[in-house]
Design a protein around this motif. Structure first.
Motif, mmCIF file in Angstrom:
data_model
loop_
_atom_site.group_PDB
_atom_site.id
_atom_site.type_symbol
_atom_site.label_atom_id
_atom_site.label_comp_id
_atom_site.label_asym_id
_atom_site.label_seq_id
_atom_site.Cartn_x
_atom_site.Cartn_y
_atom_site.Cartn_z
ATOM 1 N N LEU A 103 0.534 -1.215 0.424
ATOM 2 C CA LEU A 103 -0.226 -0.303 0.091
ATOM 3 C C LEU A 103 0.897 1.521 -0.071
ATOM 4 O O LEU A 103 0.642 2.466 -0.664
ATOM 5 N N LEU A 104 2.062 1.769 0.448
ATOM 6 C CA LEU A 104 2.588 2.406 1.074
ATOM 7 C C LEU A 104 3.984 2.739 -0.121
ATOM 8 O O LEU A 104 3.926 3.297 -0.837
ATOM 9 N N CYS A 107 2.272 1.832 -3.653
ATOM 10 C CA CYS A 107 1.172 2.204 -3.834
ATOM 11 C C CYS A 107 1.089 3.798 -4.362
ATOM 12 O O CYS A 107 1.129 4.173 -5.429
ATOM 13 N N LEU A 108 0.396 3.966 -3.121
ATOM 14 C CA LEU A 108 0.798 5.737 -2.498
ATOM 15 C C LEU A 108 1.995 6.956 -2.997
ATOM 16 O O LEU A 108 1.598 7.764 -3.693
ATOM 17 N N GLY A 109 3.425 5.689 -2.232
ATOM 18 C CA GLY A 109 4.646 6.786 -3.506
ATOM 19 C C GLY A 109 4.718 6.894 -4.686
ATOM 20 O O GLY A 109 4.573 8.875 -4.808
ATOM 21 N N ILE A 124 1.866 7.369 -6.879
ATOM 22 C CA ILE A 124 0.722 8.095 -7.042
ATOM 23 C C ILE A 124 1.238 9.704 -6.482
ATOM 24 O O ILE A 124 0.911 10.600 -7.293
ATOM 25 N N PHE A 125 1.752 10.315 -5.147
ATOM 26 C CA PHE A 125 2.131 11.210 -5.100
ATOM 27 C C PHE A 125 3.257 11.760 -4.885
ATOM 28 O O PHE A 125 3.927 12.951 -5.236
ATOM 29 N N SER A 126 4.163 10.838 -5.128
ATOM 30 C CA SER A 126 5.389 11.313 -5.813
ATOM 31 C C SER A 126 6.680 9.848 -5.494
ATOM 32 O O SER A 126 7.411 9.768 -5.941
#
Length: 478
Positions: A27-28, A30-32, A34-36
């Motif tokens: 999850l981390l 994937c979020l990374g 997406i945002f950075s």
């Protein structure tokens, strides 16, 4: 006939904590992205660089580690009963040479048992073994059943084993005649030592480019890295052959997992989890390196699939057995799998990026750090391989070090096959064909009478590969 239920790779449960950790990491990431995404890529490069540097430092340290010392039997030493397990499957071509080599083992005959383990429906191999039988050998017939694997066959044979020490030899093996004595002495001098590994060396290293690269790989592993791990008290993956184990330690840890296709690597970390140590001895075993790519790829795919099985099993209890086991699990099985899957794509990507930078822009300091890390990592691998080749008496391999990266690229194809088989045929055993090299039977003492002339014919080559074969050690008359 199997390892304990909770240590078998046939059980796919990872446990709630591990599943939660993997889910959180995914999850981390994937979020990374997406945002950075740049931050994620930079962090991944830094982690990879750290792993490469650690691996290179360990390889440089291994170059300085001494080889195992030779053991001398004290007066009146009691030689324990020994059982040699020899699993065979479609090996009729190499049976005569194998039994000649095993007949040359220098160990009291009244304390030595050699079990030739054959599948009951492998009639040609059974006939070949029966034609060369003496009182030293016995046949164990394994009824056909799934899984049809080497560890399952050895578990079956253990019901016939009488030895206090158990060892395994493969069909193409030619062990040093005094190897059993060295193993028995090493185990006798350290009560917490569950197993000792003999070094493996390929006698057909000159056959072609593939056998030269395979020989370099084994020289680095058995002449440098494994002695270093043993010296530091770290567990390491046992080889599939020439590992000598206390029977009580073997049974205490649940024997071999019949579903694991690298039962040796799995067993070594299970022994460590139960508090046992693993060591090395000096006298080795000659083997035949596979000499064609298809055979090599299938064998390597099985090894990598087994590494994935073993890594998954032992990461269920990552802290059992202490930090040493966890650390070595990461830098052996974990690093091997990572390199197999990522080395080729990473180097290819770096070359494309370098070409792009030279044409369209100036390299940055970040680029320089990546290339510096890569060069340092390669230097450790080259140094370790060179030291291993010299220690193995195979100096002719040194020019082939220059093409080692090409050999590493081949791992990617085998890794993809291994990942596919882990899903579609997790317990299938890819059979390695033996007998492609010119038959060679080393011997330093009186051989099996029906093979004596063949043994004498190859005596000179054996002495070159095992120069210490005639070293006098205190011994009993068989």
């Amino acid at each position: 006939m199997s390892a304990r239920h909770d240590w078998s790779c046939a059980q796919f449960s990872l446990g709630l904590k591990i599943r939660a950790t993997l889910t959180l990491i995914g999850l981390l990431i994937c979020l990374g992205f997406i945002f950075s995404p740049r931050t994620v890529i930079t962090l991944a490069c830094q982690i990879a660089s750290g792993i490469i540097v650690i691996a290179a430092i360990l390889r440089w340290m291994a170059c300085l580690a001494p080889l195992p010392r030779m053991h001398v039997a004290p007066d009146g030493f009691h030689w324990p009963n020994y059982t040699v397990l020899v699993p065979l499957h479609h090996e009729k071509e190499v049976v005569q040479g194998l039994m000649c080599g095993l007949s040359a083992l220098d160990y009291p005959r009244d304390k030595l048992q050699i079990l030739m383990i054959c599948e009951a429906d492998d009639h040609s191999t059974i006939a070949a073994v029966e034609s060369h039988l003496t009182t030293l050998f016995d046949i164990v017939s394994v009824l056909p059943s799934l899984p049809r694997t080497k560890p399952k066959a050895m578990n079956v044979a253990m019901s016939r084993a009488t030895g206090e020490i158990i060892t395994i030899y493969d069909a193409e093996d030619r062990p040093h005649p005094q190897q059993l004595r060295q193993a028995a002495l090493a185990l006798a001098q350290n009560s917490n030592l569950a197993a000792v590994q003999a070094p493996l060396i390929y006698y057909n290293s000159r056959q072609n480019w593939l056998t030269r690269q395979f020989s370099i790989e084994y020289a680095a592993l058995f002449q440098a890295m494994n002695p270093f791990y043993a010296r530091c008290g770290l567990p390491f993956p046992l080889g599939g052959t020439s590992n000598h184990m206390r029977r009580d330690a073997l049974e205490d840890s649940g024997l071999w997992d019949p579903h694991n296709v690298t039962e040796d690597a799995d067993l070594s970390f299970r022994l460590a989890a139960f508090g046992w140590d693993i060591g090395m001895i000096g006298y080795g075993t000659q083997e035949e390196a596979v000499s064609n790519f298809k055979n090599w790829r299938n064998q390597r795919a099985r090894w990598l699939k087994g590494f994935m099985q073993s890594y998954g099993v032992h990461m269920r209890r990552p802290l059992k057995g202490g930090w040493r086991r966890l650390f070595t699990l990461q830098i052996t099985l974990g690093l091997t799998l990572t390199a197999a899957f990522l080395h080729f794509p990473a180097v290819f990507g770096l070359l494309v990026y370098a070409g792009w930078s030279l044409i369209f822009g100036q390299p940055t300091a970040f680029d320089a750090s990546i290339w510096g890390t890569l060069i340092f990592g390669y230097s450790g691998a080259f140094a370790c391989s060179a030291v291993g080749a010299v220690r193995a008496g195979q100096g002719h391999l040194l020019p082939s070090l220059l093409t080692m990266p090409l050999y590493w690229f081949l791992m990617f194809r085998a890794a993809i096959q291994a990942a596919k088989e882990l899903i579609t045929a997790p317990f299938h055993w890819n059979k390695t064909r033996h007998g492609d090299a010119k038959l060679y039977v080393p011997v330093t003492s009186q051989a099996h009478p029906l093979s004596a002339s063949l043994c004498r014919k190859n005596q000179g080559h054996h002495d070159r590969l095992f120069p210490s074969a005639h070293t006098a050690l205190p011994r009993e008359d068989p």
